[in-house]
Design an enzyme around this catalytic site. Structure first.
Site, PDB file in Angstrom:
ATOM      1  N   HIS A  58       0.833  -1.191   0.000  1.00  0.00           N
ATOM      2  CA  HIS A  58       0.000   0.000   0.000  1.00  0.00           C
ATOM      3  C   HIS A  58       0.872   1.246   0.000  1.00  0.00           C
ATOM      4  O   HIS A  58       1.227   1.767   1.054  1.00  0.00           O
ATOM      5  CB  HIS A  58      -0.905  -0.004   1.232  1.00  0.00           C
TER       6      HIS A  58
ATOM      7  N   HIS B 170      -2.159  -0.927   7.098  1.00  0.00           N
ATOM      8  CA  HIS B 170      -1.789  -1.279   5.728  1.00  0.00           C
ATOM      9  C   HIS B 170      -0.672  -0.370   5.214  1.00  0.00           C
ATOM     10  O   HIS B 170       0.087  -0.749   4.335  1.00  0.00           O
ATOM     11  CB  HIS B 170      -3.004  -1.201   4.804  1.00  0.00           C
TER      12      HIS B 170
ATOM     13  N   ASP C 230      -9.387   6.743   7.304  1.00  0.00           N
ATOM     14  CA  ASP C 230     -10.843   6.807   7.299  1.00  0.00           C
ATOM     15  C   ASP C 230     -11.464   5.491   7.763  1.00  0.00           C
ATOM     16  O   ASP C 230     -12.501   5.476   8.416  1.00  0.00           O
ATOM     17  CB  ASP C 230     -11.352   7.162   5.902  1.00  0.00           C
TER      18      ASP C 230
ATOM     19  N   HIS D 184      -3.897   3.169  -3.437  1.00  0.00           N
ATOM     20  CA  HIS D 184      -4.130   2.635  -2.100  1.00  0.00           C
ATOM     21  C   HIS D 184      -3.443   1.301  -1.850  1.00  0.00           C
ATOM     22  O   HIS D 184      -2.656   1.168  -0.917  1.00  0.00           O
ATOM     23  CB  HIS D 184      -5.626   2.492  -1.816  1.00  0.00           C
TER      24      HIS D 184
ATOM     25  N   ARG E  32     -18.495 -17.751  38.609  1.00  0.00           N
ATOM     26  CA  ARG E  32     -18.292 -16.290  38.520  1.00  0.00           C
ATOM     27  C   ARG E  32     -18.069 -15.709  39.919  1.00  0.00           C
ATOM     28  O   ARG E  32     -17.297 -14.784  40.115  1.00  0.00           O
ATOM     29  CB  ARG E  32     -19.458 -15.607  37.808  1.00  0.00           C
TER      30      ARG E  32
ATOM     31  N   GLU F 243     -18.076  -3.760  24.506  1.00  0.00           N
ATOM     32  CA  GLU F 243     -17.279  -4.985  24.677  1.00  0.00           C
ATOM     33  C   GLU F 243     -16.011  -4.956  23.826  1.00  0.00           C
ATOM     34  O   GLU F 243     -14.921  -5.297  24.291  1.00  0.00           O
ATOM     35  CB  GLU F 243     -18.120  -6.222  24.318  1.00  0.00           C
TER      36      GLU F 243
ATOM     37  N   HIS G 184     -28.568 -14.988  24.474  1.00  0.00           N
ATOM     38  CA  HIS G 184     -27.589 -14.811  25.539  1.00  0.00           C
ATOM     39  C   HIS G 184     -26.887 -16.114  25.937  1.00  0.00           C
ATOM     40  O   HIS G 184     -26.032 -16.098  26.811  1.00  0.00           O
ATOM     41  CB  HIS G 184     -28.263 -14.192  26.772  1.00  0.00           C
TER      42      HIS G 184
ATOM     43  N   ARG H  22     -23.021 -18.896  35.566  1.00  0.00           N
ATOM     44  CA  ARG H  22     -23.939 -18.047  36.320  1.00  0.00           C
ATOM     45  C   ARG H  22     -24.451 -18.805  37.544  1.00  0.00           C
ATOM     46  O   ARG H  22     -24.629 -18.246  38.618  1.00  0.00           O
ATOM     47  CB  ARG H  22     -25.132 -17.659  35.448  1.00  0.00           C
TER      48      ARG H  22
END
Lengths: 662, 662
Positions: free
Chosen positions: A27, A67, A154, A258, A348, A402, A464, A510
């Site tokens: 590039h 790139h 961009d 590019h 958890r 996330e 979920h 859980r």
């Protein structure tokens, strides 16, 4: 007479053009367009010393538009880094060259992170800027006082992760973060107008950023804009207006520059246009000299810093943190206490219990969650929030971001000095997945705390409930996937994740789980990936392999089989990938006679059965879930999908009878 | 006297509160906070007829904040849809109830899409709005003239995909899209201030949206804001200022109402506060009557539309498109032509060739790419861009927005009348993955054109080389993964993808591949998932299974083995999941004697070997790539990683000798 900044920039252009032409791949457009701006950054603004690329207080530079890799290779070479050599650059994009198609942090010191997947470089830079401010709050200006610079295209600004990263940076007021946006109005498909009508500057302003713009073809103006950015307390976006492929007279300003070599004729024309020497891969001596002088200007700063470090009472602690050392003396006494009074808790919750000990013993951890703190159990009592007002905190409210969280954690880990962990639901590993892949590729020690790891989460239903996620993550090279079965295994897996090179996923339940590890052990049994939790009482006919919440079920199924006179081992398998890496001898001791059909191997995991043939063989049984889950209370779902001790024992008995193995 | 709008809204609150309380699970806060706004929308603005939920010209309503599912269940029930019944609502979140934890389009007519994974509902709505404008351009106002409404929460606006969706909508000037933002200033972790300091309205304005705000606790004011939104030619964001959990006196306005039952005492208090009847699950007759009247107000519109449809010359064509029928008569003559003069082309090019035929034969396709048009080969000659100025175009420049593209394609497919396909690199399937999962769960016919499907892409290096992707995608329930080996297979796989219920991924090579299917066939051989491409000449000792670009290598390896007197079948396996679904008899005909060690099975795919044991057995050989790739020309990489006919034949011969099978 000093060579002009333009001549310095043209050296970058020449190398980029020649390297891409020689490789016939790459590039050229971006390095040629941004050469003046990058020259301003590297010769005036950036704090670094090529003699010590790992100097902890260096400014971080991230080429988010990865790139354009020849830009950074050219800059590092010109500034005097040991690598890449000109020979490395000549071998751009060839096997064994550190000048890979996209910049890779594991190939070249000076490349702070691996970029190419768009948007993530900038998002990692946010993490670096967080780590910097946190360590500054802990160690003070004398040891930590640097900036993070980004060159973004961009693509980086259009990707969704940009919104998350910009939002995090804005909310945390990361004034040390400065982004140079290569505004060349071109994407691969053509003009940016094809796909975007956004006022990028206004959007960033709306998100709490300082914005400034400049002519990107004038290094002086870029330097002035950088000065403005440095002076502003907010993160800064500098709109650097450029011409893609500048210097290639027939193609500049178009998408044609590019992603492909310019072609021999165009390179010739560019050489004339830019006043370059006719030979490839050459830099005029006066230009190289000026670059090397600029590259050397940070040496004094670094030496002064080293003197300050030497005089600091925190020297050893600081260096140990930057080296990433983790003390694991917390583990043994904690395990002893667990065995003393074994808790019935969700893993958890067990993770939170382990973290209470870890966060006290290991001061470099920084926790967080993507807006599921109370569900992921990631915040321990003593942790204070890391905020714009107090960067010394060790808990980050990442918001509903996330991917942004995961990418920021990569940046934090790569910056060094901190060990990030962050939570979300396992099903949303999908949202993080591009960043998890970069954790793995970059060997970044990031710990993903992923709770609600099966249909065991119950009523929230199939959107979920992870089904394919565990196995999909195990397919990723270099990622450690742990699914512990109880509080002891959870602590052991945490200890492994903290020591691992590279990232880990902790998949946590859980629902409450009973203790299955009832005896003290001198070794971390999870470190073998799988181990025999229960040996057959009657003659062994069956080996039940299970992970996480299904280990409890396997144990109960084994009891039922033994009551029928069928001897059954139970193997707990918190990590298939760790098990795969064990010596054959050990693997055979756990899964003996894999070719022997006298023993039936049964895998039990509330997820896809694809891949479990590796442990059961084709003549074994794979019990799992190959479709989506459903919305109902967890016990109803386990019954519905046949994941109960009774259903499994019945299936095994029937199978043994059919195969005349009973 | 008509009941007040507030009393209508309180019926929503009552049902939401009671259902969550009875399930002891769910999210009461959002439905209670948005009840007034939703009442305004459903009783005044939305065009629909409960008697025909699939009326093509209905407005689409997307509850992007899917956790507030009781809002839509209450609305559908109150408006007079056949389902959910009150009994369904009483069984909220129980096995078998259509009132699942999150709204699922496959459970309830009136639920336009499955939401819960945040941000995606809004992004799908963008796709619906695109489909509407396109069909309007094709069929005119008399058949297609509706709006898409969204209720979105802070999570939907913080997720990265929001940036991509908002950018797409802004650029395409989707004035028929109206988003009601439930601005309650609360996330799970607490105040939105913890994680966001953004001016949301200014950001949307910067992206070309119209913005307006209103008091969300006053249905009249919400209706007025919706009127303003309708009048504006841009997509609209309505900031609806609400109080989460409104009506629960002790908890409203706090995160405590977000994701848990209110508790008996608080429900009692809320009943008093809201003036509700003491019994659970009751709606006062006058309130129900008013709701049913409102629900019935679209019937006349629908009947008028049906008259227009009946009178339209395009009736049959329109209905066939809405039903999603696809003619596949294009396939046979095209295959015949290919066999006549077999081309050596990359499968991405073969895909373009197939598309040239398909896009002529099937007018409902809408192509696009996330800024890789020339690389993905997704734009055929006759396709014109779909733009804000001309919605009749059939090619979308999605920009560098892989996730937004995928989610929009879901919305387009769910809207009906169009068949979206879109391209990116296979490695960026990770960016799309959360949307691919929703394609699969929703059974949306979306075709993902994913090129550059292995290390065969060459110099771009490991960030761009998929390794784990094929297998990770195959783990996803309901997703068809196709990896064709040449132009014939590519056309066959396209034909399958167009007929499939649910989504497909076409994994296509960057590099040229020789034709391997040289004979005409009367059946679509790829429809079996795998088939014997070459039968052993000598006594069969080996079966080589390969996919895509590795089929060529398998054929050459077979030649080498035969030269050594080792008979070798070659099985081309364009789709493992399709093969798995074949009858046992067929599978055994292709992979006979799976328990027989006299025949060695060898899988060859330039990706992870995890999972291939399913086809090779444990005593087979799996040839692939279990680490990341590297940056180099493709042939160098294939040689480096041992993926050549010579290396494979050598390995097989050695293995046969070791096993004394030779």
């Amino acid at each position: 007479m000093q060579p002009t900044q333009r001549r310095l920039a043209n050296a970058v252009r020449a190398l980029a053009m020649d390297a891409v032409e020689t490789a016939n791949s790459g590039h050229p457009g971006m390095p040629m367009g941004m050469a003046d701006a990058a020259t301003a950054l590297f010769t005036r603004a950036l704090k670094f010393d090529p003699a010590d690329p790992s100097w902890p207080d260096r400014d971080r530079f991230v080429l988010s538009a990865g790139h354009g890799s020849m830009l950074i290779y050219a800059l590092l070479h010109l500034c005097g880094y040991e690598r890449p050599t000109m020979e490395d650059i000549r071998r751009f994009r060839q096997l064994g060259s550190p000048c890979a198609g996209h910049p890779e942090n594991f190939e070249l010191p000076g490349v702070e992170c691996t970029t190419g997947p768009l948007g993530q470089g900038l998002a990692m830079a946010v993490g670096m800027a967080i780590a910097e401010r946190h360590l500054n709050a802990v160690y003070g200006d004398e040891l930590v006082d640097h900036r993070t610079f980004v060159i973004a295209g961009d693509g980086c600004l259009m990707e969704g992760v940009n919104h998350e990263a910009a939002g995090l940076a804005g909310n945390l007021k990361l004034g040390r973060l400065i982004v140079l946006w290569d505004d060349n109005q071109i994407t691969i498909d053509g003009s940016t107008d094809l796909s975007r009508n956004e006022d990028v500057m206004a959007r960033h302003a709306a998100m709490g950023w300082h914005t400034v713009e400049c002519d990107g073809m004038d290094a002086g103006k870029v330097a002035a804009a950088i000065d403005k950015a440095k002076a502003d307390p907010r993160p800064s976006l500098i709109r650097v207006k450029t011409i893609i492929g500048y210097g290639a007279p027939g193609k500049q300003g178009t998408a044609a520059t590019h992603g492909a070599a310019l072609g021999k004729a165009e390179v010739e024309a560019a050489r004339k246009e830019l006043g370059l020497a006719p030979e490839e891969f050459t830099v005029p001596p006066d230009v190289l000299g000026a670059w090397r002088t600029a590259g050397g200007r940070g040496a004094a700063d670094r030496k002064a810093w080293e003197r300050r470090l030497g005089a600091s009472g925190k020297r050893d602690e600081f260096l140990a943190r930057m080296e990433g050392k983790v003390d694991d003396r917390w583990l043994k006494p904690y395990l002893d206490a667990l065995v003393e009074s074994p808790p019935t808790v969700a893993t958890r919750k067990a993770s939170e219990m382990a973290l209470e000990v870890i966060n006290t013993a290991v001061s470099s951890t920084i926790g967080g969650s993507a807006d599921l703190t109370g569900s992921n159990n990631t915040k321990t009592k003593a942790l204070q929030p890391l905020t714009a007002e107090d960067y010394s905190g060790r808990y980050i409210y990442y918001g509903i971001r996330e991917f942004g969280m995961a990418a920021a954690m990569n940046g934090m880990a790569l910056h060094g000095g901190v060990i990030p962990y962050g939570g979300t639901f396992l099903v949303f590993a999908d949202y993080c997945r591009p960043a998890i892949r970069l954790s793995a590729l970059q060997r970044a020690r990031v710990i993903y705390v992923m709770t609600h790891d099966s249909i065991g989460l119950g009523e929230d239903g199939p959107t979920h409930q992870p089904v394919e996620h565990l196995q999909s993550l195990r397919c990723m090279p270099g990622l450690h996937v742990y699914r512990p079965a109880d509080a002891v295994e959870t602590a052991e897996c945490w200890a492994l994740a903290l020591q691992d090179e590279g990232p880990s996923v902790l998949a946590l339940s859980r629902q409450n789980l009973p203790p299955v590890r009832l005896e003290a052990a001198d070794e971390n049994r999870c470190a073998r990936g799988a181990y025999r939790l229960r040996g057959a009482a009657a003659e062994r006919k069956v080996i039940l392999l299970a992970t996480g919440s299904e280990v409890e079920i396997a144990l109960a199924a084994a009891e039922r089989l033994e009551a029928e006179g069928i001897g059954a081992d139970v193997v707990s398998m918190p990590s298939t990938t760790v098990f795969d890496a064990q010596p054959a001898e050990y693997r055979e001791s756990i899964l003996p006679d894999l070719s022997n059909r006298e023993v039936l191997r049964v895998s039990i995991e509330a997820g896809t059965t694809i891949g479990w043939e590796r442990y059961t063989g084709l003549h074994g049984l794979r019990i799992g879930l190959d479709g989506f889950g459903a919305s109902a209370p967890a016990p109803d779902l386990y019954a519905h999908f046949g994941l109960t001790a009774e259903a499994i024992a019945t299936r095994v008995l029937r199978y043994l009878e059919q195969r005349e193995m009973r």
